[in-house]
Design a protein around this motif. Structure first.
Motif, PDB file in Angstrom:
ATOM      1  N   THR A  33      -4.635  -1.523 -28.812  1.00 25.20           N
ATOM      2  CA  THR A  33      -3.365  -1.551 -28.070  1.00 25.20           C
ATOM      3  C   THR A  33      -3.525  -0.685 -26.842  1.00 25.20           C
ATOM      4  OG1 THR A  33      -2.387   0.380 -29.134  1.00 25.20           O
ATOM      5  CG2 THR A  33      -2.015  -1.728 -30.218  1.00 25.20           C
ATOM      6  N   PHE A  35      -0.986   0.863 -23.276  1.00 25.83           N
ATOM      7  CA  PHE A  35       0.333   1.015 -22.640  1.00 25.83           C
ATOM      8  C   PHE A  35       1.440   1.055 -23.695  1.00 25.83           C
ATOM      9  CE2 PHE A  35      -2.497  -1.662 -19.955  1.00 25.83           C
ATOM     10  CZ  PHE A  35      -2.942  -0.609 -19.164  1.00 25.83           C
ATOM     11  N   ASN A  36       1.198   1.904 -24.697  1.00 32.82           N
ATOM     12  CA  ASN A  36       2.148   2.072 -25.795  1.00 32.82           C
ATOM     13  C   ASN A  36       2.566   0.754 -26.424  1.00 32.82           C
ATOM     14  OD1 ASN A  36       2.117   4.861 -25.954  1.00 32.82           O
ATOM     15  ND2 ASN A  36       3.424   4.983 -24.144  1.00 32.82           N
ATOM     16  N   ASN A  37       1.559   0.029 -26.838  1.00 32.86           N
ATOM     17  CA  ASN A  37       1.762  -1.175 -27.640  1.00 32.86           C
ATOM     18  C   ASN A  37       2.183  -2.412 -26.853  1.00 32.86           C
ATOM     19  OD1 ASN A  37       1.190  -1.826 -30.211  1.00 32.86           O
ATOM     20  ND2 ASN A  37       2.986  -0.843 -31.124  1.00 32.86           N
ATOM     21  N   ARG A 219      -8.028  -2.021 -21.475  1.00 29.55           N
ATOM     22  CA  ARG A 219      -6.841  -1.721 -20.647  1.00 29.55           C
ATOM     23  C   ARG A 219      -6.889  -2.471 -19.326  1.00 29.55           C
ATOM     24  NH1 ARG A 219      -8.330   3.781 -21.906  1.00 29.55           N
ATOM     25  NH2 ARG A 219      -7.151   4.530 -23.704  1.00 29.55           N
TER      26      ARG A 219
HETATM   27  N1  ASP Z   1      -3.034   4.339 -27.455  1.00 31.27           N
HETATM   28  C1  ASP Z   1      -1.964   3.934 -26.585  1.00 31.27           C
HETATM   29  C2  ASP Z   1      -1.416   2.583 -27.030  1.00 31.27           C
HETATM   30  O1  ASP Z   1      -1.718   2.107 -28.052  1.00 31.27           O
HETATM   31  C3  ASP Z   1      -2.291   3.976 -25.144  1.00 31.27           C
HETATM   32  C4  ASP Z   1      -3.710   3.846 -24.682  1.00 31.27           C
HETATM   33  O2  ASP Z   1      -4.652   4.174 -25.377  1.00 31.27           O
HETATM   34  O3  ASP Z   1      -3.867   3.414 -23.521  1.00 31.27           O
HETATM   35  O4  ASP Z   1      -0.650   1.927 -26.391  1.00 31.27           O
END
Ligand code: ASP
Ligand code: TMP
Length: 262
Positions: A33, A35-37, A219
């Protein structure tokens, strides 16, 4: 050790009870995940790689005196860990400016910092893990002053060790996030390093090409995440040169016509 009921399911891991109250099983999922899921995917093989990489790093940190929750790896996806009460703070250490730091403050991406920079974020997905100060942590009693002092010292030692470890295999440790928890033993409470340290929680750039070998591949839609994580595992000596941790997929057999001799 018998696996008991599920105690907690997070975005990338599941925690199961065991017959020993002070120990739990940490299971690494293939879920990714960002941007916070908001962005989600299932990337086959990621959990297995993170289990191995995190185990390797935590064993090495343990050997240089950083107490942590790892007891032992149980199988490809699971490890036995000490059951801690997680401090609800994400501790971030940065050596090179990138990611949210550059967006927030307009610092040029790739700026090498003179000293490691520590940041604190509240672990709260609904609030988007906001950046907080030490004073917030103390004011709202998320951690005590003594705990925070101990953690700050350890963050520098963890960073020093990991920068060296990765430099030795041609990787720049750009930044990382760690979590700490309180472990109760014989009536005493001790703060120890917990959670995981893996390419999901670090930014790792190849020393020469600056190729990203971490979760930024997901990401930023760069692709080939598993290849990058495997590269990290191989360089750390966890995977053999030729080995591939993904299950082998057999292609469909093609029909072959066999001519019979009459
Ligand atoms: N761990 C966070 C998420 O799951 C953010 C990230 O790692 O970018 O959204
Ligand atoms: P950031 O630049 O997005 O704030 O990330 C800093 C470091 O922390 C980077 O190595 C990725 C890691 N991180 C996590 O492990 N979990 C998170 O939820 C976030 C936001 C960052």
């Amino acid at each position: 050790m018998k696996k008991g009921k599920k105690l907690y399911e997070g975005k990338a891991k599941i925690i199961y009870a065991t017959s020993d109250k002070s120990l739990v099983i940490q299971h690494f999922k293939d879920d990714a995940t960002a941007f916070n899921n908001l962005k989600k995917a299932n990337i086959e093989g990621k959990g297995v790689l993170n289990n191995r990489i995190s185990e390797h790093i935590l064993i090495n940190l343990g050997q240089v005196g950083i107490k942590n929750h790892l007891v032992k790896r149980i199988n490809m996806r699971e490890q036995l860990i000490k059951f801690v009460e997680i401090i609800p703070i994400e501790f971030i250490v940065r050596n090179i400016a990138t990611g949210s730091l550059t967006k927030r403050l307009g610092i040029e991406d790739g700026t090498v910092l003179d000293e490691p920079l520590i940041e604190y974020c509240l672990k709260d997905d609904k609030l988007g893990d906001p950046l907080i100060s030490k004073e917030h942590i103390l004011a709202f009693k998320w951690a005590e002053k003594k705990e925070l002092e101990k953690i700050d010292k350890q963050l520098h030692r963890i960073n020093d060790f990991m920068v060296g470890m990765f430099r030795g295999v041609g990787i720049k440790l750009v930044d990382f996030k760690v979590e700490f928890g309180r472990f109760k033993e014989n009536g005493k409470i001790e703060v120890i390093l917990a959670d995981e340290i893996s390419p999901d929680t670090c930014r790792l750039w190849d020393n020469v090409t600056e190729k990203k070998l971490d979760k930024d591949r997901f990401r930023k839609d760069l692709g080939n995440l598993i290849d990058a994580y495997q590269d990290v595992a191989r360089r750390l000596g966890i995977l053999h040169e030729q080995s591939n941790i993904r299950p082998i997929k057999f292609s469909k057999p093609t029909a072959v016509k066999i001519k019979r001799n009459k």
